[in-house]
Design a protein around this motif. Structure first.
Motif, PDB file in Angstrom:
ATOM      1  N   HIS A  36      -8.212  14.655  14.735  1.00  0.00           N
ATOM      2  CA  HIS A  36      -7.588  15.381  15.854  1.00  0.00           C
ATOM      3  C   HIS A  36      -6.192  15.902  15.499  1.00  0.00           C
ATOM      4  CE1 HIS A  36      -6.026  11.313  16.079  1.00  0.00           C
ATOM      5  NE2 HIS A  36      -5.048  11.755  16.847  1.00  0.00           N
ATOM      6  N   LEU A  37      -5.723  15.576  14.292  1.00  0.00           N
ATOM      7  CA  LEU A  37      -4.388  16.041  13.884  1.00  0.00           C
ATOM      8  C   LEU A  37      -4.525  17.106  12.807  1.00  0.00           C
ATOM      9  CD1 LEU A  37      -2.295  12.738  13.585  1.00  0.00           C
ATOM     10  CD2 LEU A  37      -2.407  14.335  15.498  1.00  0.00           C
ATOM     11  N   ALA A  65      -1.124   9.537  16.656  1.00  0.00           N
ATOM     12  CA  ALA A  65      -2.170   9.116  15.717  1.00  0.00           C
ATOM     13  C   ALA A  65      -3.429   8.655  16.454  1.00  0.00           C
ATOM     14  CB  ALA A  65      -1.666   7.999  14.823  1.00  0.00           C
ATOM     15  N   VAL A  66      -3.246   8.151  17.677  1.00  0.00           N
ATOM     16  CA  VAL A  66      -4.404   7.701  18.454  1.00  0.00           C
ATOM     17  C   VAL A  66      -4.816   8.824  19.399  1.00  0.00           C
ATOM     18  CG1 VAL A  66      -5.282   5.972  20.052  1.00  0.00           C
ATOM     19  CG2 VAL A  66      -3.587   5.335  18.341  1.00  0.00           C
ATOM     20  N   PRO A  67      -6.044   9.340  19.247  1.00  0.00           N
ATOM     21  CA  PRO A  67      -6.455  10.436  20.125  1.00  0.00           C
ATOM     22  C   PRO A  67      -6.596   9.941  21.562  1.00  0.00           C
ATOM     23  CG  PRO A  67      -8.298   9.695  18.801  1.00  0.00           C
ATOM     24  CD  PRO A  67      -7.101   8.945  18.320  1.00  0.00           C
ATOM     25  N   GLN A 125     -11.975   4.429  13.058  1.00  0.00           N
ATOM     26  CA  GLN A 125     -11.597   5.339  11.965  1.00  0.00           C
ATOM     27  C   GLN A 125     -10.080   5.510  11.901  1.00  0.00           C
ATOM     28  OE1 GLN A 125     -12.899   6.785   9.484  1.00  0.00           O
ATOM     29  NE2 GLN A 125     -11.880   8.727   9.064  1.00  0.00           N
ATOM     30  N   VAL A 126      -9.454   5.595  13.073  1.00  0.00           N
ATOM     31  CA  VAL A 126      -7.989   5.732  13.121  1.00  0.00           C
ATOM     32  C   VAL A 126      -7.340   4.500  12.490  1.00  0.00           C
ATOM     33  CG1 VAL A 126      -5.987   5.812  14.675  1.00  0.00           C
ATOM     34  CG2 VAL A 126      -7.994   7.221  15.153  1.00  0.00           C
ATOM     35  N   LEU A 145      -7.403  -6.176  15.277  1.00  0.00           N
ATOM     36  CA  LEU A 145      -6.916  -5.833  13.940  1.00  0.00           C
ATOM     37  C   LEU A 145      -7.099  -7.005  12.979  1.00  0.00           C
ATOM     38  CD1 LEU A 145      -3.693  -3.895  14.988  1.00  0.00           C
ATOM     39  CD2 LEU A 145      -5.716  -2.932  13.891  1.00  0.00           C
ATOM     40  N   ARG A 191      -8.638   2.480  10.316  1.00  0.00           N
ATOM     41  CA  ARG A 191      -8.899   2.473   8.875  1.00  0.00           C
ATOM     42  C   ARG A 191      -7.900   3.381   8.139  1.00  0.00           C
ATOM     43  NH1 ARG A 191     -14.207   2.229   9.574  1.00  0.00           N
ATOM     44  NH2 ARG A 191     -14.395   4.473   9.716  1.00  0.00           N
ATOM     45  N   VAL A 192      -7.709   4.574   8.707  1.00  0.00           N
ATOM     46  CA  VAL A 192      -6.804   5.528   8.052  1.00  0.00           C
ATOM     47  C   VAL A 192      -5.362   5.020   8.082  1.00  0.00           C
ATOM     48  CG1 VAL A 192      -5.844   7.864   8.195  1.00  0.00           C
ATOM     49  CG2 VAL A 192      -8.287   7.516   8.494  1.00  0.00           C
ATOM     50  N   MET A 193      -4.963   4.487   9.224  1.00  0.00           N
ATOM     51  CA  MET A 193      -3.585   3.980   9.350  1.00  0.00           C
ATOM     52  C   MET A 193      -3.340   2.857   8.345  1.00  0.00           C
ATOM     53  SD  MET A 193      -2.073   5.555  12.020  1.00  0.00           S
ATOM     54  CE  MET A 193      -1.193   4.627  13.252  1.00  0.00           C
ATOM     55  N   ARG A 194      -4.335   1.988   8.215  1.00  0.00           N
ATOM     56  CA  ARG A 194      -4.207   0.892   7.242  1.00  0.00           C
ATOM     57  C   ARG A 194      -4.096   1.441   5.821  1.00  0.00           C
ATOM     58  NH1 ARG A 194      -7.262  -3.837   9.306  1.00  0.00           N
ATOM     59  NH2 ARG A 194      -5.636  -4.967  10.416  1.00  0.00           N
ATOM     60  N   LEU A 195      -4.930   2.469   5.556  1.00  0.00           N
ATOM     61  CA  LEU A 195      -4.971   3.044   4.213  1.00  0.00           C
ATOM     62  C   LEU A 195      -3.603   3.581   3.790  1.00  0.00           C
ATOM     63  CD1 LEU A 195      -7.105   3.759   1.975  1.00  0.00           C
ATOM     64  CD2 LEU A 195      -7.209   6.026   3.001  1.00  0.00           C
ATOM     65  N   ARG A 199       0.827  -1.219   0.000  1.00  0.00           N
ATOM     66  CA  ARG A 199       0.000   0.000   0.000  1.00  0.00           C
ATOM     67  C   ARG A 199       0.856   1.262   0.000  1.00  0.00           C
ATOM     68  NH1 ARG A 199      -4.965  -1.241   4.037  1.00  0.00           N
ATOM     69  NH2 ARG A 199      -5.790  -2.939   2.773  1.00  0.00           N
ATOM     70  N   GLN A 244     -11.245  10.476   4.649  1.00  0.00           N
ATOM     71  CA  GLN A 244     -10.761   9.691   5.791  1.00  0.00           C
ATOM     72  C   GLN A 244      -9.468  10.266   6.380  1.00  0.00           C
ATOM     73  OE1 GLN A 244     -10.594   5.512   4.854  1.00  0.00           O
ATOM     74  NE2 GLN A 244     -12.767   5.413   4.426  1.00  0.00           N
ATOM     75  N   LEU A 293      -7.437  11.732  10.141  1.00  0.00           N
ATOM     76  CA  LEU A 293      -7.441  11.687  11.610  1.00  0.00           C
ATOM     77  C   LEU A 293      -7.831  13.099  12.055  1.00  0.00           C
ATOM     78  CD1 LEU A 293      -4.147   9.667  12.253  1.00  0.00           C
ATOM     79  CD2 LEU A 293      -6.485   8.832  12.023  1.00  0.00           C
TER      80      LEU A 293
END
Lengths: 224, 303
Positions: free
Chosen positions: A92-93, B23-25, B208-209, B299, B211-215, A77, A88, A90
């Protein structure tokens, strides 16, 4: 780059599409169109390994996705930039950190200083760098998603309805960015049902248009 | 994956990087739950350990002290008792394995009976048996042989080598110690369960976090690491607070001298304090393992 060989995808007992054969050659530009629910998003997900074909084969850079473990898919990926309609992020960033996220994940966050400023300027988001995603307009979010998709200089860019939530002017701007990337040698696949966007692109580059309809994929040049 | 690779990946997971953690709130509920659970469990673990270690000390003391002593009880009619005491002492002086023997004074006998009859008991005027305290050498004496000699020469003597009541008391103390360690294991298990639930809640809240990290190409270990580090640090912080508070409480425990000193010295002493210093480390290891397992499981389901 990405090859689908007689690929099919079924869920809930129904077949979404079948017998799809497609090759995204290096430097090519493809549009994927078709009615809502035809499976455009699913086909894109097969192309970046989020889903695995229920029949046939999907190869990313020569590797069959069915034989890849999750770590291998993650590594592949990094060579594929993905832009979703809903972006999509994050939330909060700030945008700058969201755009730099692929570098962070790849353990190359120290390179962000070198690329980030230039990249944000290229997509016209320098002023918005420190804003949070929910504070941005639809067009700005799409451009930020594109910046994030290309920060690792991927070989392939997949965009799923990238202009779905933005006005025509912003669509043109986003298209010109994708065209520019294609001219730099990137392989691009855009799923869209926006025919005007496809016509505008074909005026600038040689793009192949594919239509997903009745569970099959077909060339759609004649319709344009 | 080899053991070395597993250790390497675990160390890398803990080391992590600050960007990944961002990355993790921060999620207030799971953070508070983890810190509170760790603090409460560490607090309980310190008390259980203190009781367990005290029981161990008591068992050791009884084993050491009582195993080297025995008691001779002389019951005889008035007028004969002193003669029998002298005879018994003569027998004991010539018995191999007896290091020393002495008759308890009236004051000592009065002190022994004081908890039941009060301090003003007229020992001299009551038909109370006289007690002789026997100290043994390391090798001990021949109990059967001594009993036989005493039966012949001191008919009113009854030898108590403490074995009859010492063994069950030592066994009880040892069981108490084992129960204490079992309780610590249960506390660790309960902590793991609570942290697993909190981690699962955090993972569910951050779909959602993930999903985005995987993306963007994050590996499972990278995503899990952000959660694992956070929960491990919370558990370490919470358990450190719990240990500090309970450590002070144990330190301030009053000296107990109940029932002849059975509970004397309850608490921790010397190197035993190192045991409670290990609790935050144990809590961190438990949190690390529980969160990592929960994260990788979740995961796996998301794939």
């Amino acid at each position: 780059m990405i090859e689908l060989e007689r690929a099919a995808y079924s869920y809930g007992g129904g077949e979404l599409f079948t017998d799809v054969t497609l090759t995204l050659a290096p430097g090519s530009f493809h549009f994927l169109t078709g009615p809502s629910g035809a499976g455009k998003t699913t086909l894109l997900k097969l192309c970046y390994g989020e889903l695995i074909a229920t029949a046939g084969h999907v190869r990313l850079f020569g590797e069959n996705t069915r034989k890849m473990d999750r770590d291998r898919i993650a590594m592949n990926r990094r060579r594929i930039g993905v832009v979703h309609q809903d972006c999509q992020f994050l939330d909060h960033l700030p945008i700058s950190e969201n755009v730099a996220l692929p570098l962070t994940v790849a353990g190359r966050s120290e390179e962000a200083d070198a690329y980030l400023g230039e990249l944000l300027a290229w997509v016209g988001l320098t002023r918005q760098a420190q804003q949070l995603p929910p504070e941005l307009s639809g067009g700005e979010r799409q451009r930020a998603a594109l910046a994030r998709a290309i920060i690792l200089s991927p070989d392939v860019i997949l965009a799923d309805e990238p202009t779905g939530n933005i006005d025509w002017e912003m669509s043109q701007r986003l298209l010109s960015l994708l065209v520019e990337l294609n001219k730099l040698g990137k392989t691009v696949l855009v799923a869209t049902h926006d025919m005007a966007l496809i016509r505008a692109a074909k005026a600038q580059i040689s793009a192949r248009v594919l239509r997903l309809k009745d569970r099959k994929i077909q060339a759609a040049e004649v319709d344009l | 994956m080899s053991l070395r690779e597993r250790i390497g990946s675990s160390v890398a997971l803990l080391a992590g990087d600050k960007q990944a953690d961002r990355a993790v709130p921060p999620t207030g509920f799971t953070a508070r739950l983890t810190v509170f659970t760790s603090a409460a469990m560490a607090f309980l673990a310190v008390f259980v350990l203190a009781l367990s270690l005290t029981a161990g000390r008591v068992a050791d003391r009884w084993t050491e002290q009582l195993a080297q002593t025995s008691t001779l009880r002389i019951s005889a009619p008035d007028g004969q008792i002193d003669a029998q005491v002298r005879a018994a002492l003569r027998v004991l002086e010539t018995t191999p394995g007896v290091a020393g023997a002495r008759a308890l004074s009236d004051e000592e006998q009065r002190a022994l009976l004081a908890p039941w009859f009060g301090p003003d008991l007229p020992v001299e005027s009551l038909p109370i048996p006289r007690l002789i305290e026997i100290t043994e050498t390391d090798g001990g004496y021949d109990t059967t042989g001594l009993r036989a000699r005493l039966q012949a020469e001191v008919p009113g003597a009854l030898l108590d080598d403490h074995a009859r009541w010492r063994a069950p008391l030592v066994k009880a103390a040892e069981r108490l110690r084992a129960l204490g360690f079992a309780a610590v294991i249960l506390i660790a298990g309960a902590t793991a369960a609570m942290i697993t639930l909190a981690a699962q809640a955090a993972l569910a809240a951050n779909a959602q976090v993930i999903r985005v990290m995987r993306l963007v190409g994050a590996k499972d270990s990278y995503i899990a690491g952000a959660f694992v580090r956070r929960f491990t640090l919370r558990a370490f912080f919470g358990s450190t607070v719990g240990v500090a508070v309970s450590g002070v409480a144990v330190w301030l425990l009053p000296e107990l001298d109940v029932a002849g000193g059975i509970l004397e010295g309850i608490g921790l002493s010397g190197a035993e304090w190192l045991w409670i210093a290990a609790i935050p480390i144990l809590a961190s290891v438990v949190a690390f393992a529980a969160t990592r397992a929960a994260a990788l499981r979740t995961l796996g389901r998301h794939s």
